[in-house]
Design a protein around this motif. Sequence first.
Motif, PDB file in Angstrom:
ATOM      1  N   TRP A   8       0.828  -1.203   0.000  1.00 30.12           N
ATOM      2  CA  TRP A   8       0.000   0.000   0.000  1.00 30.12           C
ATOM      3  C   TRP A   8       0.865   1.258   0.000  1.00 30.12           C
ATOM      4  CZ3 TRP A   8      -0.738   4.009   3.596  1.00 30.12           C
ATOM      5  CH2 TRP A   8      -1.797   4.881   3.291  1.00 30.12           C
ATOM      6  N   MET A   9       1.932   1.257   0.789  1.00 31.15           N
ATOM      7  CA  MET A   9       2.808   2.434   0.832  1.00 31.15           C
ATOM      8  C   MET A   9       3.469   2.675  -0.520  1.00 31.15           C
ATOM      9  SD  MET A   9       4.520   2.543   4.633  1.00 31.15           S
ATOM     10  CE  MET A   9       5.138   0.855   4.686  1.00 31.15           C
TER      11      MET A   9
ATOM     12  N   VAL B 141      -3.448   6.470   7.555  1.00 33.45           N
ATOM     13  CA  VAL B 141      -3.892   6.280   6.166  1.00 33.45           C
ATOM     14  C   VAL B 141      -4.275   7.591   5.483  1.00 33.45           C
ATOM     15  CG1 VAL B 141      -4.631   3.905   6.564  1.00 33.45           C
ATOM     16  CG2 VAL B 141      -6.276   5.773   6.894  1.00 33.45           C
ATOM     17  N   GLN B 142      -4.236   8.707   6.220  1.00 33.95           N
ATOM     18  CA  GLN B 142      -4.520  10.001   5.612  1.00 33.95           C
ATOM     19  C   GLN B 142      -3.305  10.584   4.907  1.00 33.95           C
ATOM     20  OE1 GLN B 142      -7.733  11.012   5.684  1.00 33.95           O
ATOM     21  NE2 GLN B 142      -8.056   9.134   6.873  1.00 33.95           N
TER      22      GLN B 142
ATOM     23  N   TRP C  59       7.917  11.350   5.102  1.00 31.19           N
ATOM     24  CA  TRP C  59       8.183  11.838   6.464  1.00 31.19           C
ATOM     25  C   TRP C  59       6.946  11.808   7.338  1.00 31.19           C
ATOM     26  CZ3 TRP C  59      12.706  11.708   8.439  1.00 31.19           C
ATOM     27  CH2 TRP C  59      13.837  11.877   7.626  1.00 31.19           C
ATOM     28  N   SER C  60       5.788  12.147   6.778  1.00 31.79           N
ATOM     29  CA  SER C  60       4.559  12.109   7.583  1.00 31.79           C
ATOM     30  C   SER C  60       4.215  10.679   7.966  1.00 31.79           C
ATOM     31  CB  SER C  60       3.401  12.765   6.819  1.00 31.79           C
ATOM     32  OG  SER C  60       3.178  12.109   5.584  1.00 31.79           O
ATOM     33  N   MET C  61       4.359   9.737   7.033  1.00 33.61           N
ATOM     34  CA  MET C  61       4.101   8.334   7.347  1.00 33.61           C
ATOM     35  C   MET C  61       5.095   7.812   8.380  1.00 33.61           C
ATOM     36  SD  MET C  61       3.232   6.486   3.718  1.00 33.61           S
ATOM     37  CE  MET C  61       1.669   6.734   2.873  1.00 33.61           C
ATOM     38  N   LEU C  62       6.350   8.200   8.232  1.00 32.74           N
ATOM     39  CA  LEU C  62       7.382   7.748   9.159  1.00 32.74           C
ATOM     40  C   LEU C  62       7.078   8.192  10.581  1.00 32.74           C
ATOM     41  CD1 LEU C  62      10.218   6.435   9.590  1.00 32.74           C
ATOM     42  CD2 LEU C  62      11.166   8.728   9.223  1.00 32.74           C
TER      43      LEU C  62
ATOM     44  N   PHE D 124      -7.281  -1.077   1.003  1.00 37.02           N
ATOM     45  CA  PHE D 124      -6.534  -1.376   2.225  1.00 37.02           C
ATOM     46  C   PHE D 124      -6.979  -0.544   3.437  1.00 37.02           C
ATOM     47  CE2 PHE D 124      -2.977  -0.499   5.085  1.00 37.02           C
ATOM     48  CZ  PHE D 124      -2.549  -1.790   5.423  1.00 37.02           C
ATOM     49  N   PRO D 125      -7.098   0.792   3.361  1.00 41.71           N
ATOM     50  CA  PRO D 125      -7.437   1.579   4.564  1.00 41.71           C
ATOM     51  C   PRO D 125      -8.759   1.179   5.211  1.00 41.71           C
ATOM     52  CG  PRO D 125      -6.604   3.015   2.830  1.00 41.71           C
ATOM     53  CD  PRO D 125      -6.826   1.671   2.199  1.00 41.71           C
TER      54      PRO D 125
END
Length: 384
Positions: free
Chosen positions: A37-38, A95-96, A101-104, A166-167
């Motif tokens: 998904w990422m 998931v937004q 960097w935001s996901m990390l 996925f989300p």
Amino acid sequence: MPSSTSLTKLRGQTVFSGFFFAYFCCFGLVLPFLPYWMVSRGLDAQEAALILSSAFVSKVFFGLGVGILADATGHKKRWILLLSVLAFLGFGLFVQFETFWSMLMVWFVVGALQTSQVPMVDGLAIATSRLGKLNYSSARLWGSIAFIASSTLSGLYIAAYSIDAFPQLLLVLAAIVIVFALSLPDIRPQAKTSRKLAFLELFKLPGFVAVVAVGSLLQASHGALYAIGTLHWIEAGISESTIGLLWAQSVAAEVVLFAVGIWLLRKLGVKGLLWTAVIAGVVRWLALGWSTEVGLLFTVQILHAFTFAATHLAITQYITQKVPDQLTASAQTFYDALALGALMGMSMTLVGGLYEHISGQVFWAMALISMMAGVVLKRYEKLI
């Protein structure tokens, strides 16, 4: 919310089986398909691996801290429920985002929240087992069954409706975990820890450090599978539905091992189970680095019964036999922080850096980690 006095063996078996089933339904979606998904959001394989590994690093401190607090307060169930709720909210936030960097930053916290639930539940399960109200391996196998069902059905669903589904699947399954966390028994040790640093008493137990070190290395050897397994197989032309079945195949073998867990422990003991995990790990990772032929993959995935399940059962049995009630959460979370925290984070970071250069041969580095576990086990097996 049954207490130790009102809990029957049937109720204990049911509620723990239910929680493991719910949790691993969620994990059966996350583990195989979160990296995919990422990447679908625009990240590359190395960035996805770094995000995943960040949570394994953060749980070194976060997970161990929660375990120590749970032992200090005696309220293991409350902490499990809190982790379940926070994980659900965190998934909704994660998931937004679509940038690295935001996901990390979000997964650094959320990933630790989710994966810290299992060692906490294992600690509560050990306390329940000591009361004669639970057969741990029989309850835990329902988690493996759930992983099979979830990874298989998720693979089929995503193949039909795309990875964009996925989300929604993630949030539904995470909400179900909260419901089952509410049903867990509120069992508290008769004696609480008398000192804030009482968990240090763990290191005085014969064989504790050796068992944890061996188990941690064996679990960390799964880093390549967790970080790039799905991506590597997709690049080899294997379909999402087949990949879901490959994950399910490995956990099907795990179910069998948990089903015969009591018999195996009687025959092999903790040390014997760890040796089977070492040997299986070397064979499994060498084979996965050698070929992506589907028939071989399905065969080799059976060894997950030993590389993961035998290791997990050995560690749980050691803690059940050797660790006092008031320190079981600390023991489980310390092991989890090292095995699925520090060492797993290092393993997945290594994989993320190497995969771009050597592709599937990165699994051979995992075989070396399994060999290292064997060296430690040989050196300290007299203590176990």
